[in-house]
Design an enzyme around this catalytic site. Structure first.
Site, PDB file in Angstrom:
ATOM      1  CB  VAL A 162      -0.993   0.000   1.111  1.00 25.44           C
ATOM      2  CG1 VAL A 162      -1.838   1.305   1.366  1.00 25.44           C
ATOM      3  CG2 VAL A 162      -1.904  -1.035   1.048  1.00 25.44           C
ATOM      4  CE1 TYR A 163       5.606   5.358   2.733  1.00 23.18           C
ATOM      5  CE2 TYR A 163       7.278   4.007   1.519  1.00 23.18           C
ATOM      6  CZ  TYR A 163       6.985   5.277   1.940  1.00 23.18           C
ATOM      7  OH  TYR A 163       7.802   6.314   2.033  1.00 23.18           O
ATOM      8  CB  ALA A 164       4.912   0.095  -2.881  1.00 19.41           C
ATOM      9  CB  SER A 196       0.733   5.856  -1.100  1.00 19.72           C
ATOM     10  OG  SER A 196       1.998   5.643  -0.476  1.00 19.72           O
ATOM     11  CE  LYS A 197       5.879   8.100   0.182  1.00 23.24           C
ATOM     12  NZ  LYS A 197       5.713   9.618   0.379  1.00 23.24           N
TER      13      LYS A 197
END
Length: 275
Positions: free
Chosen positions: A159-161, A163-164
């Site tokens: 999920v972090y990836a 978003s980035k």
């Protein structure tokens, strides 16, 4: 842009970590106004007091939840009423949640909050200030802190990836739009570092030739390149190499290589910190 002296600088996530260090750079260069946004009221007040004592810049602090689009709009209006236009916007705030595989996500709200703060908030904040940067015709800067997770896929941070990846695609596209439209006085710089020793990625491990980055080094490089108007900053050099390799190798060879050098296991012991 040799210096930010006399300008108005706005920084999100300014109470600690990279954001506070960016604010310190602005104060050291005698920015006229340094505007601090953060959700942590206590840490924000402490940072504002320290920055006020450190120089002649006028410090303005605003408690704002960047996952709330209306809060962004309301706070931006308050900033415009207090200090006028913003010359330099640093989209620094970010969150990371969880340390397991995607299907193990327990709180679905973590997905929405991560995407809202890391991907959507930079867009909404920029929309509040970028139009006047374009119209003013004087040198202006938009510095967006993305991540090397936006360049290479990585287990246990899907999920972090996501978003980035979104933040990087948006940021660099805006850079191209400004250039295409002839607004070259406004420069966009996107920064993609690996793990930094701010505590946000506590437990994450460096990998081959890629130690956890020092906060001051990231800030120094980002600040310098932002003033120069550099389009993309990838830290360290191994991230640039991994990005190139990922684009050249067949998928299975890419996975073999990134697994072998440790990228795919760098989040195995991640604990992070509460935001």
């Amino acid at each position: 842009m040799d210096t930010v002296a006399g300008t108005t600088v706005l920084i999100t996530g300014a109470a600690r970590g990279l954001g506070r260090s960016f604010a310190a750079r602005a104060v050291a260069e005698r920015a006229a106004h340094v505007v601090l946004w953060d959700i942590d009221a206590a840490a924000l007040a402490e940072a504002a007091a320290a920055l006020t004592a450190a120089g002649v810049s006028r410090i303005h602090r605003y408690v704002v939840d960047l996952s709330d689009r209306q809060a962004i709009a309301d706070t931006a209006a308050a900033v415009r009423a207090a200090v006028g236009d913003v010359d330099i916007l640093v989209n620094n705030a970010g969150v990371v949640r969880g340390n397991g595989y995607f299907w193990e996500t327990g709180d679905r709200g973590d997905i929405e909050r991560t995407m809202a703060i890391n991907a959507l908030a930079p867009m909404y904040v920029a929309l509040e200030f970028l139009p006047t940067m374009v119209a003013a015709g004087r040198p202006a800067r938009l510095l967006n802190i993305a991540s090397s997770a936006g360049l290479v896929a990585n287990p246990r941070m899907s999920v972090y990836a996501a978003s980035k990846w979104a933040a990087l695609g948006w940021s660099d596209s805006v850079r191209l739009e400004l250039d295409q439209a002839g607004h070259r006085h406004v420069r966009v710089t996107t920064v993609c570092p690996t793990y930094i020793d701010t505590g946000m990625f506590q437990g994450a491990k460096g990998f081959l030739f890629t130690p956890v980055l020092r906060q001051d080094e990231v800030v120094d490089t980002s600040w310098r390149e932002m003033k120069k108007g550099a389009p993309l900053v990838v830290l360290p050099w191994t991230s640039r190499l991994n990005r190139a390799i990922s684009g050249l190798l067949p998928l299975r060879l890419r996975d073999f290589y990134l697994n072998a050098v440790g990228v795919y296991h760098s989040m195995d012991e991640f604990t992070g910190r509460a935001v």
